[in-house]
Design a protein around this motif. Structure first.
Motif, PDB file in Angstrom:
ATOM      1  N   THR A 203     -30.124 -59.073  66.070  1.00  0.00           N
ATOM      2  CA  THR A 203     -28.146 -58.292  66.297  1.00  0.00           C
ATOM      3  C   THR A 203     -27.687 -58.481  64.833  1.00  0.00           C
ATOM      4  O   THR A 203     -27.865 -58.890  63.985  1.00  0.00           O
ATOM      5  N   GLN A 204     -26.549 -58.263  64.934  1.00  0.00           N
ATOM      6  CA  GLN A 204     -25.942 -58.411  63.621  1.00  0.00           C
ATOM      7  C   GLN A 204     -24.799 -59.609  63.862  1.00  0.00           C
ATOM      8  O   GLN A 204     -23.886 -59.455  65.351  1.00  0.00           O
ATOM      9  N   PHE A 205     -24.062 -60.061  63.117  1.00  0.00           N
ATOM     10  CA  PHE A 205     -22.462 -60.312  62.827  1.00  0.00           C
ATOM     11  C   PHE A 205     -21.860 -59.377  62.394  1.00  0.00           C
ATOM     12  O   PHE A 205     -21.511 -58.459  61.366  1.00  0.00           O
ATOM     13  N   TYR A 206     -21.824 -58.078  63.808  1.00  0.00           N
ATOM     14  CA  TYR A 206     -20.721 -56.734  63.676  1.00  0.00           C
ATOM     15  C   TYR A 206     -19.126 -56.793  63.082  1.00  0.00           C
ATOM     16  O   TYR A 206     -18.919 -55.898  63.044  1.00  0.00           O
ATOM     17  N   ARG A 207     -19.023 -58.138  63.688  1.00  0.00           N
ATOM     18  CA  ARG A 207     -16.807 -57.926  63.625  1.00  0.00           C
ATOM     19  C   ARG A 207     -16.502 -59.268  62.403  1.00  0.00           C
ATOM     20  O   ARG A 207     -17.242 -60.540  62.877  1.00  0.00           O
ATOM     21  N   VAL A 208     -16.777 -58.918  60.868  1.00  0.00           N
ATOM     22  CA  VAL A 208     -15.852 -60.165  60.095  1.00  0.00           C
ATOM     23  C   VAL A 208     -14.265 -60.060  59.789  1.00  0.00           C
ATOM     24  O   VAL A 208     -13.952 -58.871  59.337  1.00  0.00           O
ATOM     25  N   VAL A 209     -13.579 -60.819  59.452  1.00  0.00           N
ATOM     26  CA  VAL A 209     -12.427 -61.085  59.990  1.00  0.00           C
ATOM     27  C   VAL A 209     -11.736 -62.208  59.361  1.00  0.00           C
ATOM     28  O   VAL A 209     -11.913 -63.334  58.938  1.00  0.00           O
ATOM     29  N   GLU A 210     -11.130 -61.016  57.380  1.00  0.00           N
ATOM     30  CA  GLU A 210     -11.734 -62.292  57.111  1.00  0.00           C
ATOM     31  C   GLU A 210     -10.155 -63.568  56.878  1.00  0.00           C
ATOM     32  O   GLU A 210      -9.297 -63.412  57.568  1.00  0.00           O
ATOM     33  N   ASN A 211     -10.595 -65.081  56.783  1.00  0.00           N
ATOM     34  CA  ASN A 211      -9.909 -65.570  56.984  1.00  0.00           C
ATOM     35  C   ASN A 211      -9.184 -65.928  57.899  1.00  0.00           C
ATOM     36  O   ASN A 211      -8.901 -66.736  58.725  1.00  0.00           O
TER      37      ASN A 211
END
Length: 235
Positions: free
Chosen positions: A112-120
Motif C-alpha cells: 500500500t502507500q502513503f497516499y495523502r501527505v499534508v505539509e506540516n
C-alpha cells in the motif's frame, strides 16, 4: 467358468463403491471459500492454517473482542521507501490495536502507500489505487470501527490515529484499512474528540518528516508514489 465370472463381477462392484466413497469423503475437505486463511504455527512439518470469517459491521467488534485476547502484540515496523517507522500500539484502544495487528498478520499493508501527505500536518497511509489492494479488502471484509476517544491519548506529534470512513457518518466511524501519523510540531489536539489515537511513533520520526516533504498534487497525493513495502510485528 461361471464361478470366475461371479468373482470378477463382485470385485468390479466393490472397486466402483470404493471410488464413489472416496469422492464423497473428499467433499468434506472443501471449506468456505469466503473465509480468510492466515498461517499460524507449524505442526510437525506441516503448516496449519486458521480460518477467519469475512468481517462485516455485524460481526467485526465481536471478532476483535476475542482476537485481542489471544494476540497481544503491540509493536510494529513500517518499512517505506524512505526508511523504517516503529510504532507502539496502545493496549487501551483494544479494538483498533487488534484490527491493526490482524491486518498486519494478513499482510494487508504490504504494497500500500502513503497516499495523502499534508505539509506540516500528517501523512496518511494504508490505501492505494492498485486493484490488488481492493481485492484484498474484499476478502477481509467491509466494516467500520467506532471511535474510542476517551482514553486520554492526544494527537501529539508522532500520534498514530485512524481517519473517518469516506462514507459520511455522524459518529466518526473509522475506516479500518487506513491510518495517519501526525507530523505537525506541537501536534493537532483539535482532532482529539473526533478521531481515535491508537498508537505512537517510537522510532523513525525523521522518516515521517522526510515523507511529509514530498511534492503532492492538488488532491494531496504524492507526485511520486511513497510505498509501504512491509509492515511487520517486532518485539
Amino acid at each position: 467358468m461361471r464361478f470366475l465370472l461371479i468373482v470378477s463381477f463382485t470385485l468390479l462392484i466393490l472397486n466402483c463403491e470404493d471410488k464413489q466413497t472416496s469422492k464423497q469423503n473428499n467433499t468434506t475437505l472443501v471449506k468456505d471459500s469466503t473465509s480468510v486463511k492466515t498461517p499460524t504455527k507449524e505442526n510437525s512439518k506441516n503448516e496449519v492454517k486458521e480460518d477467519f470469517p469475512v468481517l462485516t459491521d455485524a460481526n467485526a467488534m465481536e471478532f476483535f473482542l476475542e482476537y485481542e485476547k489471544e494476540h497481544k502484540e503491540d509493536k510494529i515496523r513500517i518499512t517505506t521507501d524512505y526508511g523504517e517507522i516503529d510504532i507502539k500500539l496502545y493496549e487501551k484502544t483494544k479494538f483498533h490495536r487488534a484490527n491493526f495487528i490482524y491486518l498486519t498478520k494478513l499482510n494487508y499493508f504490504n504494497g500500500t502507500q502513503f497516499y495523502r501527505v499534508v505539509e506540516n500536518f500528517i501523512i496518511q497511509g494504508g490505501s492505494s489505487d492498485d486493484y490488488n489492494i481492493a481485492k484484498r479488502r474484499r476478502k477481509i471484509g467491509k466494516y467500520l470501527l467506532p471511535p474510542d476517544t476517551k482514553r486520554g491519548y492526544t494527537h501529539k506529534r508522532g500520534a498514530v490515529s485512524m481517519p473517518s470512513s469516506e462514507i459520511e457518518n455522524a459518529y466518526k466511524l473509522a475506516s479500518p484499512y487506513q491510518f495517519f501519523i501526525v507530523q505537525r510540531p506541537g501536534g493537532a489536539d483539535y482532532l482529539d474528540k473526533g478521531y481515535t489515537v491508537f498508537g505512537e511513533v517510537i522510532k523513525g520520526m525523521d522518516v515521517v518528516d522526510e515523507i511529509n516533504k514530498v511534492d503532492t498534487d492538488e488532491g494531496e497525493w504524492p507526485l511520486q508514489n511513497v510505498y509501504i513495502r512491509k509492515v511487520e510485528i517486532i518485539d
